[in-house]
Every structure is written in C-alpha cells, then in structure tokens.
Scaffold this active site. Structure first.
Site, mmCIF file in Angstrom:
data_model
loop_
_atom_site.group_PDB
_atom_site.id
_atom_site.type_symbol
_atom_site.label_atom_id
_atom_site.label_comp_id
_atom_site.label_asym_id
_atom_site.label_seq_id
_atom_site.Cartn_x
_atom_site.Cartn_y
_atom_site.Cartn_z
ATOM 1 N N HIS A 133 0.834 -1.203 0.000
ATOM 2 C CA HIS A 133 0.000 0.000 0.000
ATOM 3 C C HIS A 133 0.873 1.259 0.000
ATOM 4 O O HIS A 133 0.699 2.147 -0.843
ATOM 5 C CB HIS A 133 -0.909 -0.014 1.239
ATOM 6 C CG HIS A 133 -1.855 1.136 1.325
ATOM 7 N ND1 HIS A 133 -3.197 1.035 1.036
ATOM 8 C CD2 HIS A 133 -1.659 2.440 1.657
ATOM 9 C CE1 HIS A 133 -3.777 2.208 1.194
ATOM 10 N NE2 HIS A 133 -2.856 3.083 1.575
ATOM 11 N N GLU A 134 1.824 1.315 0.938
ATOM 12 C CA GLU A 134 2.693 2.495 1.018
ATOM 13 C C GLU A 134 3.645 2.562 -0.169
ATOM 14 O O GLU A 134 3.983 3.651 -0.648
ATOM 15 C CB GLU A 134 3.474 2.487 2.334
ATOM 16 C CG GLU A 134 2.616 2.428 3.598
ATOM 17 C CD GLU A 134 1.532 3.491 3.648
ATOM 18 O OE1 GLU A 134 1.698 4.567 3.034
ATOM 19 O OE2 GLU A 134 0.504 3.247 4.294
ATOM 20 N N HIS A 137 1.791 4.290 -2.977
ATOM 21 C CA HIS A 137 1.801 5.752 -2.812
ATOM 22 C C HIS A 137 3.138 6.338 -3.248
ATOM 23 O O HIS A 137 3.194 7.336 -3.971
ATOM 24 C CB HIS A 137 1.559 6.117 -1.340
ATOM 25 C CG HIS A 137 0.135 6.015 -0.890
ATOM 26 N ND1 HIS A 137 -0.916 6.605 -1.559
ATOM 27 C CD2 HIS A 137 -0.408 5.393 0.186
ATOM 28 C CE1 HIS A 137 -2.042 6.363 -0.908
ATOM 29 N NE2 HIS A 137 -1.761 5.616 0.147
ATOM 30 N N ASP A 211 -7.426 8.093 2.453
ATOM 31 C CA ASP A 211 -7.012 8.526 1.110
ATOM 32 C C ASP A 211 -8.223 8.922 0.275
ATOM 33 O O ASP A 211 -8.214 9.949 -0.421
ATOM 34 C CB ASP A 211 -6.250 7.403 0.398
ATOM 35 C CG ASP A 211 -5.001 6.980 1.150
ATOM 36 O OD1 ASP A 211 -4.402 7.839 1.825
ATOM 37 O OD2 ASP A 211 -4.629 5.792 1.062
#
Length: 338
Positions: A133-134, A137, A211
């Site tokens: 997930h990170e 980003h 988000d």
C-alpha cells in the site's frame, strides 16, 4: 466602540484565528481600522524562530538550522518550538548530552506523522499489505508530472495509521496548479490501486479510507471552488457545511448531480493514472515492498535507490544506511487478475 463617545488615547487590539465568523459591525470604519494578517513564517522566519528556541539547547556540530528550516514548510512558531523540544527529549532518552541532526529528523517525523507504535502487533499478512500500500503511494508520487518530493515511507504504525508516505515541498508554497492537484489525486489512489493489483479486489482493505476522503475533498474543491470543471464553469458552489461548519447556500438538484459526477470523474481519473503507473512499474513495486518489509522505514533517497536496483542495508548500531550496488531479487508474488 459604540461610535458615540470619543475615547481618546485608547487603542484597542484584538486577535482571532476565525476572521470568517466576525460580526461585520466590528470591521466598519472607525472600529478596527487596521487589519494585520500574520501567516505562518517563511523560510527566513522559520530559521530565526528555530535559533531562538535552540538558544539554550546543546547542539551537536552536525545540526544545520538552515536545512531544518527548509524541511519544515508550513510550520507555525508553536510547531517549531515543539520540534526543538521533541528533539531534545529524544536525545535525553538516549542519554546523550548533545542534540544531533538525527534527533531533529526523528522529531520532525513524530510531529508530522505521529508517534511510532512499535508495540502494536501486526500479522505478517498485514505488514505485507501495508508495505505494498505504502509502496504504491511512493511510486506514484515519484512518477506523476508534479509532486512534492517523497520525504519518507514507513510501515511502522504511527498515530492511527498502519503506515505512511510523507511528502515535503522543497520550499514555501502558496498555491497549487491543476497538474499538481491531479497528480495528488493519483498519489492518493496509489495505495488502494497497489492492493488491488497485488492481492485482488476481494482482498482490498479499508486502509484507503483516509485517502479516499482526502481525494474526494480535493476533487470537490476543484469543482465547486476553483473552477476546474468545464461542465460547471467558473462559479463558486457552496455545498452544505464548509470546513468551519458554516452553512453555505443550497444548489439545485440538477447542479448537485453535476457536481457529484464531476467529482467522481476527477477521482476516477486519478485512480486510472495510478493504475497505469503501477502496472508500468510493477517490478519496482515488488522490490520496494520487499525492502520496506525488511527495514520498515526508508527515506526518499533510499526509495529512489531501491527502485534503481540498489540494495539498502543499515549499520545495526548507528542506523545509518549502507549502500550496496547490486540488483535486488523481485519477490515471487503473483499479480491478481483484474
């Protein structure tokens, strides 16, 4: 103040952080004639404020006040005082007599991202999902046309987040253009898209809730306040309560539907762009997630090195990164069918 008596020799001074809710009677000529806006300090102001608060703090020779000031855009005077205090506390906890640049960096991360919750137990599956997930980003932030540099990525829980990618502008910024806004929408969608690509739609978590909320708020402001919709034109539409809780004027049902459609279009465009970028950089996503699982926190420079195929290792005693130029093997993870 009543307008009938001449109170000579009396000067009245008042301050507020909510000028939007002031009674217009207070601002009439003859009342508060002069208004002085005090914004957050600029680069020069931040450096001067930091020096004041550092006056009685024993600093190591590696502390560079100019670098700290450049890395804290948007900080208020109180934020900077808190930063110095946190750095001093971190040095004291480690029984050091001098506050180092590393202490200031760690303090900045705590102020910006929240305190680390290393005691929080996360399963390996949750860690892996957070790493992707990170990583999503971070990669989108590095690949979009215009975005603030990536400062740090971590999968250590901070505040209420399981992980975080922090971006910091290179200097003071007072406005954003359309490309920067659409790039931000893609970055916000990057985490959700990465989960979907790697684990499949059925395994996507609620981790992207914040988000999605930020993306929706930004897209709505683009449409209703900043005139970025050809369909709605250059009109300021106030929908329900604003950010201060004040009620705005109503719009027709037809206009409200157009606003919803335009907001969805902008967010969907950000999602599509994030998906395109992550599919193009899928190998880098695997690589970055693998290193995040190993080291938990990476700086922006380290992220770039990982994506370029360099292995990042750290000295166990100092925590300083040791760079080894070698190709990092891509983990064997199947891409979920879309």
């Amino acid at each position: 103040m009543d307008g009938f008596e001449a109170n000579e020799g009396i000067i009245m001074i008042a301050a507020t952080n909510r000028p939007d809710v002031l009674d217009s009677a207070l601002l009439r000529p003859g009342r508060f004639d002069r208004q002085v806006t005090v914004p957050n300090p600029d680069l020069i102001g931040r450096e001067a404020i930091l020096r004041v608060h550092m006056k009685n703090v024993p600093l190591a020779v590696d502390v560079n006040v100019k670098v700290i000031a450049r890395g804290t855009p948007g900080f208020s005077g109180a934020d900077l005082a808190n930063l110095v205090n946190e750095a001093a506390l971190m040095a004291a906890r480690k029984d050091r007599k001098l506050v180092t640049m590393r202490d200031f960096e760690d303090a900045k991360d705590k102020v910006l991202m929240g305190a680390e919750r290393k005691s929080m137990a996360m399963s390996e599956e949750e860690k892996k999902l957070t790493a992707y997930h990170e990583g999503g980003h971070a990669i989108v932030a590095l690949k979009v046309p215009e975005a603030d540099p990536v400062h740090k990525a971590t999968i250590i829980p901070r505040g209420r987040a399981l992980g975080m990618v922090m971006q910091l502008p290179e200097g003071d910024r007072y406005s954003k253009n359309f490309t920067q806004m659409t790039s931000e929408l893609a970055i916000l969608m990057g985490g959700r898209v990465a989960e979907e690509i790697i684990f499949g739609k059925d395994k996507v978590t609620s981790g992207a809730s914040s988000d999605i909320q930020q993306a929706t708020r930004l897209a709505k402001a683009m449409v209703t306040r900043w005139g970025y919709s050809d369909e709605l034109g250059f009109v300021n539409y106030k929908m329900g309560e604003d950010e201060y809780g004040a009620l705005g004027r109503d719009v027709s049902e037809a206009t409200a539907q157009k606003i919803d459609d335009e907001v969805k279009r902008l967010v969907q465009a950000g999602y599509n762009e994030a998906k395109r970028l992550l599919i193009e950089n899928l190998e880098g996503l695997h690589r970055l997630a693998k290193v995040l699982l190993e080291l938990e926190t990476l700086t922006g420079d380290e992220i770039v090195k990982v994506l370029n195929g360099e292995e990042i290792k750290r000295d166990e005693t100092t925590g300083v990164a040791i760079e080894l130029s070698s190709n990092v093997a891509v983990p064997e993870t199947e891409v979920a069918a879309q």
